[in-house]
Write a protein that holds these residues in place. Structure first.
Motif, PDB file in Angstrom:
ATOM      1  N   CYS A 185       0.808  -1.220   0.000  1.00 16.30           N
ATOM      2  CA  CYS A 185       0.000   0.000   0.000  1.00 16.30           C
ATOM      3  C   CYS A 185       0.840   1.267   0.000  1.00 16.30           C
ATOM      4  O   CYS A 185       0.402   2.301  -0.492  1.00 16.30           O
ATOM      5  CB  CYS A 185      -0.930   0.012   1.212  1.00 16.30           C
ATOM      6  SG  CYS A 185      -2.219  -1.248   1.157  1.00 16.30           S
ATOM      7  N   ASN A 220      -2.772  -2.812  -4.971  1.00 19.27           N
ATOM      8  CA  ASN A 220      -3.074  -2.016  -3.779  1.00 19.27           C
ATOM      9  C   ASN A 220      -4.575  -2.069  -3.563  1.00 19.27           C
ATOM     10  O   ASN A 220      -5.342  -1.541  -4.362  1.00 19.27           O
ATOM     11  CB  ASN A 220      -2.613  -0.569  -3.964  1.00 19.27           C
ATOM     12  CG  ASN A 220      -2.880   0.298  -2.739  1.00 19.27           C
ATOM     13  OD1 ASN A 220      -3.629  -0.073  -1.844  1.00 19.27           O
ATOM     14  ND2 ASN A 220      -2.259   1.462  -2.696  1.00 19.27           N
ATOM     15  N   ASN A 221      -5.015  -2.716  -2.498  1.00 19.62           N
ATOM     16  CA  ASN A 221      -6.437  -2.848  -2.196  1.00 19.62           C
ATOM     17  C   ASN A 221      -6.676  -2.674  -0.704  1.00 19.62           C
ATOM     18  O   ASN A 221      -7.374  -3.460  -0.072  1.00 19.62           O
ATOM     19  CB  ASN A 221      -6.953  -4.210  -2.675  1.00 19.62           C
ATOM     20  CG  ASN A 221      -8.293  -4.114  -3.370  1.00 19.62           C
ATOM     21  OD1 ASN A 221      -8.827  -3.032  -3.556  1.00 19.62           O
ATOM     22  ND2 ASN A 221      -8.848  -5.251  -3.753  1.00 19.62           N
ATOM     23  N   ASN A 222      -6.049  -1.626  -0.156  1.00 22.10           N
ATOM     24  CA  ASN A 222      -6.148  -1.319   1.264  1.00 22.10           C
ATOM     25  C   ASN A 222      -5.708  -2.537   2.089  1.00 22.10           C
ATOM     26  O   ASN A 222      -4.792  -3.244   1.704  1.00 22.10           O
ATOM     27  CB  ASN A 222      -7.550  -0.834   1.630  1.00 22.10           C
ATOM     28  CG  ASN A 222      -7.552   0.155   2.782  1.00 22.10           C
ATOM     29  OD1 ASN A 222      -6.590   0.263   3.532  1.00 22.10           O
ATOM     30  ND2 ASN A 222      -8.640   0.871   2.940  1.00 22.10           N
ATOM     31  N   CYS A 223      -6.349  -2.822   3.199  1.00 24.03           N
ATOM     32  CA  CYS A 223      -5.867  -3.876   4.089  1.00 24.03           C
ATOM     33  C   CYS A 223      -6.026  -5.282   3.512  1.00 24.03           C
ATOM     34  O   CYS A 223      -5.467  -6.231   4.042  1.00 24.03           O
ATOM     35  CB  CYS A 223      -6.571  -3.794   5.442  1.00 24.03           C
ATOM     36  SG  CYS A 223      -6.220  -2.269   6.338  1.00 24.03           S
ATOM     37  N   THR A 233      -5.000  -6.056   0.525  1.00 24.51           N
ATOM     38  CA  THR A 233      -4.047  -6.097  -0.580  1.00 24.51           C
ATOM     39  C   THR A 233      -3.405  -7.469  -0.733  1.00 24.51           C
ATOM     40  O   THR A 233      -3.294  -8.011  -1.837  1.00 24.51           O
ATOM     41  CB  THR A 233      -2.970  -5.021  -0.365  1.00 24.51           C
ATOM     42  OG1 THR A 233      -3.570  -3.734  -0.526  1.00 24.51           O
ATOM     43  CG2 THR A 233      -1.828  -5.164  -1.346  1.00 24.51           C
ATOM     44  N   SER A 274      -3.267   9.394   5.101  1.00 23.89           N
ATOM     45  CA  SER A 274      -3.198   9.468   3.644  1.00 23.89           C
ATOM     46  C   SER A 274      -2.014  10.313   3.212  1.00 23.89           C
ATOM     47  O   SER A 274      -1.646  11.293   3.873  1.00 23.89           O
ATOM     48  CB  SER A 274      -4.486  10.062   3.085  1.00 23.89           C
ATOM     49  OG  SER A 274      -4.388  10.254   1.685  1.00 23.89           O
ATOM     50  N   MET A 334     -12.630   6.749   0.904  1.00 25.27           N
ATOM     51  CA  MET A 334     -13.621   6.370   1.909  1.00 25.27           C
ATOM     52  C   MET A 334     -14.464   7.543   2.385  1.00 25.27           C
ATOM     53  O   MET A 334     -15.038   7.513   3.466  1.00 25.27           O
ATOM     54  CB  MET A 334     -12.921   5.719   3.108  1.00 25.27           C
ATOM     55  CG  MET A 334     -12.367   4.341   2.820  1.00 25.27           C
ATOM     56  SD  MET A 334     -11.417   3.699   4.207  1.00 25.27           S
ATOM     57  CE  MET A 334     -12.624   3.802   5.522  1.00 25.27           C
ATOM     58  N   ALA A 378      -9.812   4.895  11.194  1.00 21.10           N
ATOM     59  CA  ALA A 378     -10.071   3.449  11.096  1.00 21.10           C
ATOM     60  C   ALA A 378     -10.495   2.892  12.451  1.00 21.10           C
ATOM     61  O   ALA A 378     -11.432   2.086  12.542  1.00 21.10           O
ATOM     62  CB  ALA A 378      -8.843   2.715  10.569  1.00 21.10           C
ATOM     63  N   LEU A 392       0.276  -3.907   5.982  1.00 23.85           N
ATOM     64  CA  LEU A 392      -0.944  -4.050   5.188  1.00 23.85           C
ATOM     65  C   LEU A 392      -0.808  -4.993   3.998  1.00 23.85           C
ATOM     66  O   LEU A 392      -1.630  -5.888   3.807  1.00 23.85           O
ATOM     67  CB  LEU A 392      -1.419  -2.671   4.715  1.00 23.85           C
ATOM     68  CG  LEU A 392      -2.335  -1.910   5.667  1.00 23.85           C
ATOM     69  CD1 LEU A 392      -1.659  -1.613   6.993  1.00 23.85           C
ATOM     70  CD2 LEU A 392      -2.811  -0.611   5.038  1.00 23.85           C
ATOM     71  N   GLY A 397     -10.582  -5.043   3.762  1.00 28.63           N
ATOM     72  CA  GLY A 397     -10.045  -3.726   3.463  1.00 28.63           C
ATOM     73  C   GLY A 397     -11.188  -2.737   3.317  1.00 28.63           C
ATOM     74  O   GLY A 397     -12.006  -2.884   2.408  1.00 28.63           O
ATOM     75  N   GLY A 443     -13.275   0.220   2.174  1.00 28.20           N
ATOM     76  CA  GLY A 443     -13.220   1.045   0.989  1.00 28.20           C
ATOM     77  C   GLY A 443     -13.807   0.547  -0.319  1.00 28.20           C
ATOM     78  O   GLY A 443     -14.188   1.372  -1.122  1.00 28.20           O
TER      79      GLY A 443
END
Length: 455
Positions: free
Chosen positions: A57, A82-85, A87, A122, A131, A156, A354, A392, A394
């Motif tokens: 990420c 990359n797919n947030n948590c 991933t 971010s 999000m 989060a 992540l 993840g 989002g």
């Protein structure tokens, strides 16, 4: 004729220790160590790998190539994810799909992360956050009337803390149940040498620890972490051609899902935490594997915050809505219960780099199915089916179900490959081990590697 996908098998696993971000190890080293170990475990070289999916990420666009070029310039596709948590699970799914579709016979899924210390943030302030819909929903549901925004803590943590609070309000649970989940996971991590934390606070100590949000205390929260994990995924033909029947773990079920309209329509903090996409992913995995929750013995699920483990119990079909805290009370989430949940220690203890998290769950569960998980092995029953869950926000959720294939041959052990028990001892890879798995077809190329002291 209807298309029938081929089956995919995990034939090699490798991982680094997950550790506190200190800037001591860069991502090329973390990714290389995990990949070399996975190749050694499979008994193959990088020449056998026909495609790679690499998840992270925090990094520039071709970090996957930067890691894998150390093993040779073999011109295989390297897909960065990359797919947030979730991933890492996304990388595993891409590798598995390449096998199941018949595109390749051997694929690599790698995940790693070099993270900054402190809560997640971010890197961008000049564009819409992915999000923002979830953020606005939380503000609308909770009102922001009694508290200043900064009093809530990291965003989060706010989402998952609010989800736990909603569960307690709806179903009569208390935060003592969530503290017990956290204490259980920390207790499990004591026996995991790859875990970032190996302390074992009591539930009372968890409850009295420093608050991170209105509801969550520090031990209920996963830390930022550095680490890497890798798996080799192969076809049945590849397994048998390379005599890997003694380590092949079948990927019997796979479910990948994103959010449903319930994310916004239900006005529910539990749904904001991704519950419905986890339901969907688990249902798809169960259906594909032809099993149900009662057939599962061990689970690695996404406890980025302890409250999320509670709300995932019904989402994964382990109980009816509103009965999750009864699993806690009965001890059905640990050794001796119906399921052993997060024997690794979960994200709260083992860490949460992540990109590596979803891959590491497959590593741990593959070792459980093979009976090679060391001190965290489920020993009071045979592990016939293992379930992973990765979330993840989002959003993306993934579930995998692993089992031994019919052709599995007992008797092999990773100690035969490494000279030590992979699950019981954490060692860096040596120059000799790197040379053993590096591409042999690119023999005139010597890639830049890290200093010997770093390997």
């Amino acid at each position: 004729m209807p298309y029938t996908p081929r089956k995919a098998y995990i034939v090699g696993v490798g991982m680094t220790k997950f550790d506190k971000p200190r800037g001591e190890r860069d991502y090329p080293e973390l990714g290389l160590e995990a990949t070399v170990k996975a190749l050694i475990d499979a008994g193959i070289t990088y020449d056998h790998v026909e495609t790679a999916a690499v998840g992270y990420c925090y990094g520039d666009s071709t970090c996957g190539q930067r890691v894998l070029y150390q093993l040779g310039l073999t011109q295989i596709p390297v897909l960065n994810v990359n797919n947030n948590c979730s991933t890492g699970s996304s990388a595993v799914a891409i590798a598995a799909n390449a096998i199941m579709s018949g595109q390749v016979e051997c694929a690599l899924a790698l995940g790693f992360e070099k993270m900054a210390a402190g809560s997640l943030g971010s890197a961008w302030n000049d564009r819409a956050p992915p999000m923002e819909g979830t953020m606005s929903q939380l503000f609308e549901i909770e009102g922001d009337k009694e508290y200043e925004v900064d009093d809530f803590g990291p965003f989060a943590a706010r989402i998952f803390g609010a989800a736990g609070q909603e569960y307690c309000e709806r179903y009569g649970a208390t935060w003592d149940h969530i503290a017990q989940i956290s204490a259980k996971n920390h207790k499990h991590s004591v026996n995991n040498p790859y875990s970032q934390f190996r302390a074992s606070p009591s539930a009372e100590e968890v409850s009295k620890a420093r608050k991170i949000t209105r509801e969550l205390t520090l031990p209920m929260c996963s830390p930022t972490s550095d680490g890497g994990a890798a798996v080799i995924v192969a076809s049945e033909d590849f397994v048998k051609a390379n005599k890997l029947e003694d380590r092949a773990v079948e990927l019997a079920g796979m479910g990948i899902a994103t959010d449903s309209p319930r994310l916004y329509e239900d006005k529910s903090r539990i749904e904001l935490a991704g519950a419905d996409m986890s339901r969907r992913a688990a249902q798809k995995a169960y259906q594909q594997a032809g099993v149900g929750p009662k057939d599962i013995q061990v689970i690695e699920l996404h406890d980025c915050f302890a409250a999320n483990e509670l709300i995932l119990y019904p989402a994964l079909g382990l109980c009816a809505e509103g009965d999750a805290h009864k699993i806690v009370e009965a001890g059905d989430n640990t050794y001796g219960g119906k399921w052993v949940i997060n024997p690794s220690g979960g994200l709260e203890s083992k860490g949460h780099p992540l990109g590596a998290t979803g891959v590491s769950a497959v590593v741990y569960l593959s070792l459980q199915v093979r009976g090679e998980a060391g001190a965290i092995q489920v020993k009071d029953r045979e592990v016939k089916y293992a379930l992973s869950n990765n979330v993840g926000l989002g959003g993306s959720a993934a579930s995998f179900i692993l089992t031994k294939p019919p052709f599995y041959k007992e008797g092999g052990h990773n100690k035969d490959r490494f000279g030590y028990d992979l699950a019981s001892e954490v060692r860096p890879v040596s120059e000799e081990e790197l040379a053993k798995v590096r591409s042999k077809h690119i023999s005139d190329y010597v890639p830049p590697s890290l200093p010997e002291s770093k390997l």
